[in-house]
Design a protein around this motif. Structure first.
Motif, PDB file in Angstrom:
ATOM      1  N   ASP A  18      43.975  35.551  29.219  1.00 36.76           N
ATOM      2  CA  ASP A  18      42.912  36.571  29.359  1.00 36.76           C
ATOM      3  C   ASP A  18      42.731  36.072  31.028  1.00 36.76           C
ATOM      4  O   ASP A  18      42.870  36.844  32.012  1.00 36.76           O
ATOM      5  N   GLU A  19      42.292  34.745  31.125  1.00 29.90           N
ATOM      6  CA  GLU A  19      41.434  34.340  32.113  1.00 29.90           C
ATOM      7  C   GLU A  19      42.651  33.771  32.758  1.00 29.90           C
ATOM      8  O   GLU A  19      42.791  34.267  34.569  1.00 29.90           O
ATOM      9  N   ALA A  20      44.220  33.693  32.370  1.00 26.14           N
ATOM     10  CA  ALA A  20      45.633  33.403  32.841  1.00 26.14           C
ATOM     11  C   ALA A  20      45.875  34.435  33.952  1.00 26.14           C
ATOM     12  O   ALA A  20      45.918  34.804  34.707  1.00 26.14           O
ATOM     13  N   MET A  21      45.634  36.274  33.428  1.00 30.93           N
ATOM     14  CA  MET A  21      45.756  37.673  33.349  1.00 30.93           C
ATOM     15  C   MET A  21      45.445  38.013  34.809  1.00 30.93           C
ATOM     16  O   MET A  21      45.467  38.083  35.630  1.00 30.93           O
ATOM     17  N   ASP A  22      43.759  37.407  34.323  1.00 33.75           N
ATOM     18  CA  ASP A  22      43.231  37.697  35.952  1.00 33.75           C
ATOM     19  C   ASP A  22      43.265  36.720  36.700  1.00 33.75           C
ATOM     20  O   ASP A  22      42.938  37.021  37.614  1.00 33.75           O
ATOM     21  N   ALA A  23      43.706  35.651  37.018  1.00 35.98           N
ATOM     22  CA  ALA A  23      44.164  34.749  37.682  1.00 35.98           C
ATOM     23  C   ALA A  23      45.219  35.093  39.072  1.00 35.98           C
ATOM     24  O   ALA A  23      45.464  35.494  39.413  1.00 35.98           O
ATOM     25  N   VAL A  24      45.839  35.848  37.665  1.00 37.11           N
ATOM     26  CA  VAL A  24      47.027  36.199  37.989  1.00 37.11           C
ATOM     27  C   VAL A  24      47.182  37.618  39.431  1.00 37.11           C
ATOM     28  O   VAL A  24      47.509  37.604  40.527  1.00 37.11           O
ATOM     29  N   GLN A  25      46.027  38.495  38.365  1.00 42.82           N
ATOM     30  CA  GLN A  25      45.710  39.691  39.688  1.00 42.82           C
ATOM     31  C   GLN A  25      45.022  38.487  40.811  1.00 42.82           C
ATOM     32  O   GLN A  25      45.102  39.751  42.157  1.00 42.82           O
ATOM     33  N   GLU A  26      44.163  38.588  40.912  1.00 45.67           N
ATOM     34  CA  GLU A  26      43.512  37.972  41.711  1.00 45.67           C
ATOM     35  C   GLU A  26      44.451  37.529  42.828  1.00 45.67           C
ATOM     36  O   GLU A  26      43.585  37.248  43.940  1.00 45.67           O
ATOM     37  N   ILE A  27      44.858  36.110  42.649  1.00 48.31           N
ATOM     38  CA  ILE A  27      46.570  35.794  43.348  1.00 48.31           C
ATOM     39  C   ILE A  27      47.119  36.368  44.509  1.00 48.31           C
ATOM     40  O   ILE A  27      47.283  36.622  44.720  1.00 48.31           O
ATOM     41  N   TYR A  28      47.277  37.815  43.770  1.00 48.37           N
ATOM     42  CA  TYR A  28      48.536  38.813  43.978  1.00 48.37           C
ATOM     43  C   TYR A  28      47.428  39.729  44.889  1.00 48.37           C
ATOM     44  O   TYR A  28      47.597  40.095  45.920  1.00 48.37           O
ATOM     45  N   LEU A  29      45.905  40.246  44.664  1.00 40.47           N
ATOM     46  CA  LEU A  29      44.439  40.549  45.735  1.00 40.47           C
ATOM     47  C   LEU A  29      44.945  39.739  46.669  1.00 40.47           C
ATOM     48  O   LEU A  29      45.135  40.425  48.110  1.00 40.47           O
ATOM     49  N   LYS A  30      44.215  38.028  46.572  1.00 39.08           N
ATOM     50  CA  LYS A  30      44.947  37.490  47.550  1.00 39.08           C
ATOM     51  C   LYS A  30      45.618  37.449  48.821  1.00 39.08           C
ATOM     52  O   LYS A  30      45.773  37.302  50.281  1.00 39.08           O
TER      53      LYS A  30
END
Length: 160
Positions: free
Chosen positions: A17-29
């Motif tokens: 879950d944290e890895a999925m959140d990290a991917v979403q954060e990076i895409y947003l940035k």
């Protein structure tokens, strides 16, 4: 690119879950900073570098340390039962050995041998020079090979 970022984040965070959140954060940035993309040769290297920094920051937090685990995602194999068992055993041994490497060597092995980035991309992601990367990869591979052979020889001797 999403899958590579996810695997890279998972290697750091050890939590799906944290890895999925990290991917979403990076895409947003990445989306927010899209005007500056022209400055970079490789958008993927930029994204991986951002992911690396994000994960390192995440690991520094106390809460993240408490929630991390040693789970490793399983890769489905389509072979005969004997090879599947042997591969799983070898994979488990290698994952165990990878965790004994210094963090930098473990990261470089992941980037080069798992994600199959070339040296220039790894340089862009990590900021290390090519010679440093080659030397550390060589040392890490030698250590993994030597330790793996020791374990295999021990197992063979034990089963005689």
């Amino acid at each position: 690119m999403k899958d590579r970022l996810f695997r890279y984040a998972l290697a750091f965070l050890h939590d799906h879950d944290e890895a999925m959140d990290a991917v979403q954060e990076i895409y947003l940035k990445l989306w927010k900073g899209r005007e500056g993309w022209g400055e970079y040769k490789s958008k993927e290297a930029l994204a991986v570098r951002m992911m690396r920094n994000y994960c390192l920051d995440k690991l520094k937090s106390v809460e993240s340390r408490k929630r991390s685990s040693q789970e490793v995602p399983e890769i489905p194999l389509q072979q005969n039962p004997y090879n599947i068992t042997a591969n799983k055993e070898s994979e488990g041994i290698l994952n165990q050995l990878l965790s004994t490497l210094p963090e930098i060597q473990s990261e470089l092995v992941h980037l080069r041998d798992v994600e199959q980035y070339d040296y220039d991309e790894i340089t862009e992601i990590t900021g290390f020079n090519v010679n440093y990367i080659r030397v550390n990869l060589s040392r890490a591979r030698k250590k993994l090979r030597d330790e793996y052979i020791k374990i295999e020889n021990y197992e063979l001797a034990k089963n005689r």
